[in-house]
Design an enzyme around this catalytic site. Structure first.
Site, PDB file in Angstrom:
ATOM      1  N   HIS A 156       0.839  -1.221   0.000  1.00 54.57           N
ATOM      2  CA  HIS A 156       0.000   0.000   0.000  1.00 54.57           C
ATOM      3  C   HIS A 156       0.865   1.260   0.000  1.00 54.57           C
ATOM      4  O   HIS A 156       0.427   2.303   0.491  1.00 54.57           O
ATOM      5  CB  HIS A 156      -0.943   0.039   1.211  1.00 54.57           C
ATOM      6  CG  HIS A 156      -1.708  -1.230   1.430  1.00 54.57           C
ATOM      7  ND1 HIS A 156      -2.975  -1.437   0.937  1.00 54.57           N
ATOM      8  CD2 HIS A 156      -1.358  -2.389   2.061  1.00 54.57           C
ATOM      9  CE1 HIS A 156      -3.390  -2.644   1.279  1.00 54.57           C
ATOM     10  NE2 HIS A 156      -2.416  -3.247   1.954  1.00 54.57           N
ATOM     11  N   SER A 277      15.331  21.406 -16.575  1.00 50.79           N
ATOM     12  CA  SER A 277      14.155  22.230 -16.828  1.00 50.79           C
ATOM     13  C   SER A 277      14.604  23.530 -17.481  1.00 50.79           C
ATOM     14  O   SER A 277      15.689  24.028 -17.192  1.00 50.79           O
ATOM     15  CB  SER A 277      13.455  22.516 -15.505  1.00 50.79           C
ATOM     16  OG  SER A 277      12.730  23.730 -15.578  1.00 50.79           O
ATOM     17  N   LYS A 283      16.528  21.660 -11.360  1.00 53.25           N
ATOM     18  CA  LYS A 283      15.848  20.407 -11.690  1.00 53.25           C
ATOM     19  C   LYS A 283      16.721  19.380 -12.404  1.00 53.25           C
ATOM     20  O   LYS A 283      17.531  19.716 -13.257  1.00 53.25           O
ATOM     21  CB  LYS A 283      14.626  20.677 -12.574  1.00 53.25           C
ATOM     22  CG  LYS A 283      13.474  21.381 -11.898  1.00 53.25           C
ATOM     23  CD  LYS A 283      12.844  20.597 -10.733  1.00 53.25           C
ATOM     24  CE  LYS A 283      12.069  19.394 -11.195  1.00 53.25           C
ATOM     25  NZ  LYS A 283      10.828  19.780 -11.868  1.00 53.25           N
ATOM     26  N   GLU A 290      10.133   8.216 -17.014  1.00 56.27           N
ATOM     27  CA  GLU A 290       8.775   8.750 -17.195  1.00 56.27           C
ATOM     28  C   GLU A 290       8.229   8.398 -18.583  1.00 56.27           C
ATOM     29  O   GLU A 290       7.068   8.023 -18.733  1.00 56.27           O
ATOM     30  CB  GLU A 290       8.764  10.262 -17.036  1.00 56.27           C
ATOM     31  CG  GLU A 290       9.035  10.728 -15.615  1.00 56.27           C
ATOM     32  CD  GLU A 290       9.221  12.243 -15.564  1.00 56.27           C
ATOM     33  OE1 GLU A 290       8.208  12.943 -15.487  1.00 56.27           O
ATOM     34  OE2 GLU A 290      10.364  12.714 -15.626  1.00 56.27           O
TER      35      GLU A 290
END
Ligand code: ARG
Length: 475
Positions: A156, A277, A283, A290
């Site tokens: 979980h 970024s 970043k 992804e």
């Protein structure tokens, strides 16, 4: 030049229809397979006395020239010639004259296209197995480096029980092993020759299909001509195995993304596999992971698309089936990219061992061990669960962890607690106590790695024999 099938027509094809029905935009990918198939077919026509030896020679030479021109990027495929099969046949006729028109004796584009797809996928699945094997190797490499690295295991997404990082990584190696086995099994059904089915019913010429199978190194032939030209099961199976593989890669991606966030801070992916970024200078984004996660959708889409194309199609060939290609090509490319990048990305990632350990120390993932301790002292498990639940609640209220409690505090919850409780709750002990087949104890994980390496040796030898088995020397 007019269309190869133009005889029955009195009017020119509407330009938009020509563009709409053509497949050359994408089936040009099959040029090599199409030529190999034609070479085997014409050799067989010669052997069976259907074409004279001289014609066979001329056609073979012509096909070689066309292949060389395509290789050198000298040809322009045209929509007017609809698909790869007719583009190549036209080029052949331009190259050697009307004798080129004899190539299509005893075959149809329906069995021809099926053959091309079998040849294509037979090779691509082999490459994908090789790519997946490399990802497994990279994961095993990291697993061996981290046989002592402990991190929280989750259920979980809540900390559950500590595990070895090696154990966690080996779970993915196991998933990929099943994917490999599914590919290898499906490969048997790809390695079957459809050519000779003609348009649907076979042919009136005395062809020798087994000889063609032998030339193209197929294990067998389709025994029903209608099935041979209608079957796209082999593509569905490929897309289905690929979808599951993408699901596995996507789960791994999700973990790499989470683990490289500040909140987890368990790993760092190499700079070479991340991007920045355009506005936020600090970043470093895990874009590859992804994108692999994101591209899972298109592969699932191709599977559902193919299944839907086939649903309700009457036998035998229907033009709908031309829709079998783009999804298949795209799946091959998507997976090829993902697997190549994943092998290096896993290989080069840095594991932050200390942070993982720190996370384990700041949780209650040894609570099950506390309950097991009481069970070993004779308390029924259900009762022990209750006692430990109360102990954990007390800790939360006191802002402590289980190892922070004194023996006196423990005795408040059960008189069965003794000094040896601290040893039972120590993190290494908690991990190594799970010394059952498939458990996370170090000795078990070592056995697991050894067992998996044996399975991988089987894959390696399959790769070697299959590569050998499908090599065709026509040029
Ligand atoms: N381009 C077609 C396809 O990919 C080849 C087979 C065409 N057959 C036909 N009867 N029109 O499906």
């Amino acid at each position: 030049m007019s269309k190869l099938w133009g005889g029955r027509f009195t009017k020119k094809t509407d330009q938009l229809v020509e563009e709409y029905t053509a497949s050359i935009y994408f089936d040009k990918e099959l040029a090599r397979e199409d030529i190999l198939g034609s070479m085997a077919h014409v050799k067989m026509l010669g052997k069976c006395g259907i074409l004279p030896a001289g014609d066979v020679e001329t056609i073979l030479e012509g096909l070689k020239k066309v292949a060389a021109k395509i290789e050198r990027g000298e040809v322009e495929f045209t929509v007017a010639n609809e698909d790869i099969h007719m583009n190549i046949e036209k080029m052949l006729i331009e190259e050697i004259g009307p004798v080129g028109g004899k190539l299509h004796t005893g075959r149809s584009r329906n069995d021809q296209v099926a053959l091309d797809m079998h040849l294509y996928l037979r090779e691509q699945v082999l490459h994908l197995v090789k790519g997946l094997y490399k990802v497994q190797k990279a994961l095993i490499h990291q697993a061996k480096l981290h046989l002592d690295t402990i991190l929280p295991g989750y259920t979980h997404l809540q900390r559950a029980q500590p595990v070895l990082l090696a154990h966690h990584l080996m779970a993915y190696v196991s998933m990929f092993q099943r994917d490999i086995e599914r590919y290898m099994d499906g490969w048997k059904r790809i390695n079957v020759l459809p050519l000779g089915a003609g348009a649907l019913a076979g042919t009136t010429f005395p062809i020798d299909r087994e000889y063609v199978a032998q030339l193209l190194r197929f294990k067998g032939v389709y025994y029903n001509s209608m099935d041979a030209v209608s079957d796209r099961d082999f593509i569905v199976e490929f897309l289905s195995t690929s979808s599951l593989l993408m699901a596995h890669l996507s789960r791994l991606s999700e973990e790499l993304i989470l683990w490289s966030s500040n909140e987890f801070n368990f790993i760092e992916l190499d700079d070479a596999f991340c991007t920045g970024s355009s506005i936020m200078p600090q970043k470093k984004n895990p874009d590859v992971a992804e994108l692999v996660r994101g591209k899972t959708g298109r592969v699932y889409g191709h599977l559902v698309g193919m299944l839907t194309v086939l649903k309700s199609l009457p036998l035998a060939y229907n033009k709908d089936m031309q829709e079998d290609k783009e999804g298949m090509f795209d799946t091959v490319k998507t997976l090829h990219g993902a697997l190549t990048l994943y092998a290096s990305m896993i290989e080069t990632m840095t594991v932050k061992k200390e942070n993982m350990l720190q996370a384990v120390k700041q949780d209650f993932s040894n609570a099950t061990d506390l309950a097991d301790y009481l069970v070993n002292k004779g308390m029924p498990f259900r009762e022990a669960h209750e006692v430990v639940g109360k102990t954990v609640l007390y800790c939360i209220q006191q802002n402590k962890y289980l190892l922070d409690l004194s023996l006196d505090e423990y005795k408040e919850f059960s008189s069965l607690f003794e000094q040896d409780i601290y040893e039972a709750l120590a993190i290494e002990q908690v991990v190594n106590a799970r010394d059952v087949l498939g458990g996370t104890a170090k000795s078990q994980v070592e056995k697991q790695i050894a067992w998996m390496e044996e399975q991988m040796a089987v894959t390696q030898s399959w790769i070697d024999t299959t590569t050998e088995q499908i090599t065709i020397h026509f040029f």
